[in-house]
Structures are given as C-alpha cells and as structure tokens.
Design a protein around this motif. Sequence first.
Motif, PDB file in Angstrom:
ATOM      1  N   HIS A 151      64.096 -58.589 -27.026  1.00  0.00           N
ATOM      2  CA  HIS A 151      62.729 -58.811 -27.503  1.00  0.00           C
ATOM      3  C   HIS A 151      62.071 -57.546 -28.057  1.00  0.00           C
ATOM      4  O   HIS A 151      60.954 -57.605 -28.553  1.00  0.00           O
ATOM      5  CB  HIS A 151      61.863 -59.337 -26.349  1.00  0.00           C
ATOM      6  CG  HIS A 151      61.996 -58.533 -25.102  1.00  0.00           C
ATOM      7  ND1 HIS A 151      62.839 -58.916 -24.088  1.00  0.00           N
ATOM      8  CD2 HIS A 151      61.442 -57.367 -24.717  1.00  0.00           C
ATOM      9  CE1 HIS A 151      62.778 -58.018 -23.112  1.00  0.00           C
ATOM     10  NE2 HIS A 151      61.952 -57.057 -23.485  1.00  0.00           N
ATOM     11  N   ASN A 152      62.763 -56.397 -27.950  1.00  0.00           N
ATOM     12  CA  ASN A 152      62.197 -55.182 -28.536  1.00  0.00           C
ATOM     13  C   ASN A 152      62.921 -54.873 -29.841  1.00  0.00           C
ATOM     14  O   ASN A 152      63.837 -55.574 -30.260  1.00  0.00           O
ATOM     15  CB  ASN A 152      62.288 -54.005 -27.558  1.00  0.00           C
ATOM     16  CG  ASN A 152      63.704 -53.765 -27.063  1.00  0.00           C
ATOM     17  OD1 ASN A 152      64.686 -54.108 -27.728  1.00  0.00           O
ATOM     18  ND2 ASN A 152      63.833 -53.184 -25.884  1.00  0.00           N
ATOM     19  N   LYS A 179      53.583 -62.358 -25.668  1.00  0.00           N
ATOM     20  CA  LYS A 179      52.586 -61.406 -26.163  1.00  0.00           C
ATOM     21  C   LYS A 179      52.941 -59.984 -25.740  1.00  0.00           C
ATOM     22  O   LYS A 179      53.429 -59.762 -24.641  1.00  0.00           O
ATOM     23  CB  LYS A 179      51.205 -61.774 -25.631  1.00  0.00           C
ATOM     24  CG  LYS A 179      50.660 -63.088 -26.182  1.00  0.00           C
ATOM     25  CD  LYS A 179      49.321 -63.447 -25.575  1.00  0.00           C
ATOM     26  CE  LYS A 179      48.814 -64.789 -26.126  1.00  0.00           C
ATOM     27  NZ  LYS A 179      47.529 -65.184 -25.507  1.00  0.00           N
ATOM     28  N   GLY A 180      52.704 -59.042 -26.653  1.00  0.00           N
ATOM     29  CA  GLY A 180      52.994 -57.645 -26.359  1.00  0.00           C
ATOM     30  C   GLY A 180      54.358 -57.190 -26.825  1.00  0.00           C
ATOM     31  O   GLY A 180      54.694 -56.011 -26.729  1.00  0.00           O
ATOM     32  N   LYS A 181      55.166 -58.115 -27.322  1.00  0.00           N
ATOM     33  CA  LYS A 181      56.497 -57.781 -27.802  1.00  0.00           C
ATOM     34  C   LYS A 181      56.488 -57.671 -29.336  1.00  0.00           C
ATOM     35  O   LYS A 181      55.496 -57.954 -29.995  1.00  0.00           O
ATOM     36  CB  LYS A 181      57.521 -58.823 -27.340  1.00  0.00           C
ATOM     37  CG  LYS A 181      57.573 -58.983 -25.833  1.00  0.00           C
ATOM     38  CD  LYS A 181      57.898 -57.660 -25.129  1.00  0.00           C
ATOM     39  CE  LYS A 181      57.942 -57.822 -23.627  1.00  0.00           C
ATOM     40  NZ  LYS A 181      58.209 -56.538 -22.923  1.00  0.00           N
ATOM     41  N   TYR A 183      56.948 -59.144 -32.088  1.00  0.00           N
ATOM     42  CA  TYR A 183      57.133 -60.435 -32.738  1.00  0.00           C
ATOM     43  C   TYR A 183      57.028 -60.341 -34.265  1.00  0.00           C
ATOM     44  O   TYR A 183      57.720 -61.062 -34.987  1.00  0.00           O
ATOM     45  CB  TYR A 183      56.147 -61.468 -32.181  1.00  0.00           C
ATOM     46  CG  TYR A 183      54.687 -61.142 -32.367  1.00  0.00           C
ATOM     47  CD1 TYR A 183      53.999 -61.583 -33.489  1.00  0.00           C
ATOM     48  CD2 TYR A 183      53.990 -60.418 -31.415  1.00  0.00           C
ATOM     49  CE1 TYR A 183      52.652 -61.308 -33.659  1.00  0.00           C
ATOM     50  CE2 TYR A 183      52.654 -60.118 -31.571  1.00  0.00           C
ATOM     51  CZ  TYR A 183      51.981 -60.562 -32.691  1.00  0.00           C
ATOM     52  OH  TYR A 183      50.651 -60.264 -32.854  1.00  0.00           O
ATOM     53  N   ASN A 206      51.833 -66.879 -21.309  1.00  0.00           N
ATOM     54  CA  ASN A 206      51.432 -65.863 -22.290  1.00  0.00           C
ATOM     55  C   ASN A 206      52.359 -65.804 -23.504  1.00  0.00           C
ATOM     56  O   ASN A 206      52.575 -64.753 -24.084  1.00  0.00           O
ATOM     57  CB  ASN A 206      51.351 -64.484 -21.630  1.00  0.00           C
ATOM     58  CG  ASN A 206      52.686 -63.991 -21.111  1.00  0.00           C
ATOM     59  OD1 ASN A 206      53.537 -64.805 -20.739  1.00  0.00           O
ATOM     60  ND2 ASN A 206      52.888 -62.692 -21.090  1.00  0.00           N
ATOM     61  N   SER A 252      62.933 -63.901 -26.370  1.00  0.00           N
ATOM     62  CA  SER A 252      62.393 -63.558 -25.056  1.00  0.00           C
ATOM     63  C   SER A 252      63.365 -64.003 -23.971  1.00  0.00           C
ATOM     64  O   SER A 252      63.983 -65.064 -24.080  1.00  0.00           O
ATOM     65  CB  SER A 252      61.040 -64.251 -24.845  1.00  0.00           C
ATOM     66  OG  SER A 252      60.691 -64.305 -23.475  1.00  0.00           O
TER      67      SER A 252
END
Length: 267
Positions: A151-152, A179-181, A183, A206, A252
């Motif tokens: 996911h990174n 969220k926070g990755k 995307y 999330n 994810s």
Amino acid sequence: TGKNNMEGIDASIVDNQICIMTKMYDASIRLKVFDLYFFSCETLEQTNQTNFTISLTETPLKISVASCGEIYIVSSDFENNAYVNKLYKLKMCGKHQIVNAVTAIEILSILNNIKFKISYDHIYSALSSVSVELRTEIVRYDPLVIIDGGHNIAGINSLCEILRNSGEERFVGLIGMVKGKAYEYAAEKLSEIFEYVFCAEGFIENNIPAEKLCDLFKKNNCPAEYCEYREALKKACNYSVENSAALIVCGSLYFCSAVKSEFLINS
C-alpha cells in the motif's frame, strides 16, 4: 533501535526450527549485525536481463538470476564459504526478494560461525518454500488471481514491476485502499497496468471512498467503476473469466484479507 544503540535484529523464519529475534551484546557482533541490517537497503543494479550485482560489502556479491526464480551466488565474502557457489531457488516474487534472501543467507552465515549449524540444504529448502500471506500471493491459477497488500510507494512499484515481467498480457484490477496511504500514486501507476478497475469500499471503516478511487483511475485514462467490495469481487471475477484477464487484488492488507476470506468461503 538506532544507529548508535542497536540492540537486536529481526530475521525471517528460514526453517521450521529457526526463528531469530535476538539481542547482541558483544560489540564486534553488534557491529557486524548493524552493517548487515543496512544491506537490504542497498540498491540492486541490473546489468542485463539475468545478472545482478548487490553491493553488500567492499567486495560486491555477484549472482545470476533465472526466470524461474533461481539465483546462483557466484562470489561473495560471506562469513561461511559453504554458502557460496551454490544455487538457491526463491518462491517469493520481485527483485527486492533477492536482496532479502541474500541478507538472510548472510545472517545465517554469521550464526553458523558462532554456534548454529545450518546446512545449505536447510537454506535451499526454506527459501524455495517460504512465502508471506497477501504479498504477491497466488490464490487461483485458472483464471490467475494474485493478491498483494502493498500500500506504500515501494510496494506499488514492486507490484507493477512484477506484473510487467509476469508474462501475462491482460490485467483487471480490484482495489480498495485505506486513508493515509498512497492512493493517488497507486491510481497513477496501476492505470498503466490495468485495462479495467473495480474500486471497492465497505471492508473497513476508514477506507477511501470507492467513488474517489474510481475518479482517480478515470483521470488517468483507465476505465473503472465502484461498488461494495463483495459485489466488486463478483464483478471482477466475471470480467476476468469473460476477458481472459488476470485478476489483481491490491491496495491494502485489510482489503486483501477481506477478499481472500470471501475466496475461501466461496471457493
């Protein structure tokens, strides 16, 4: 734990009876392990299609790589020469796994010289069978279904590289992200790989709204649609079968775990 205060290492399970996570108190061993810790961060330079050079120490390690996942260590300054001029077969995909494997072999080489007697046969058996769930994991062969929870940015780049060199020509994506990755980056890069994408939501509280993901893929000229993840899985599987396209589930670890559970329930 830090450059000047390293107290331990985290090593992979290399055999059912060997799992190393220990503290090193001897200064010389600690220094050696500290050096080793950073080996996996070194770059892997490709000199041609099958030969790579990994700079582990002052003397580069030369290996040859076959398309079937075999690596042959030609020369090195391993602590234990019994591991040199040997063939190893890797089950896990990706050039970064070559670096990881060599790092593991060097760890075992050091341990072998201390008190752990680990044979080449044990190492070969472990590397040829070890896998990590949800990391470029094949869950079905006909049609081909691959699940990868990266996911990174590094994980996304690795997946793209693996797919480009997989021998497959057509890919349909099933993606759900948190969220926070990365995307936006994922949508940009995977749009170059997928011919169609199903964006999913509902697998965790999330998650990125599927419509938002869908819009990002369309922005990158990749056809896409969105819906709840169970429905998206059905649609993606149907598309894969009807169009003879490999199905790639990604975005994810949470999403991939949920999708894999559906596969197991409805196998």
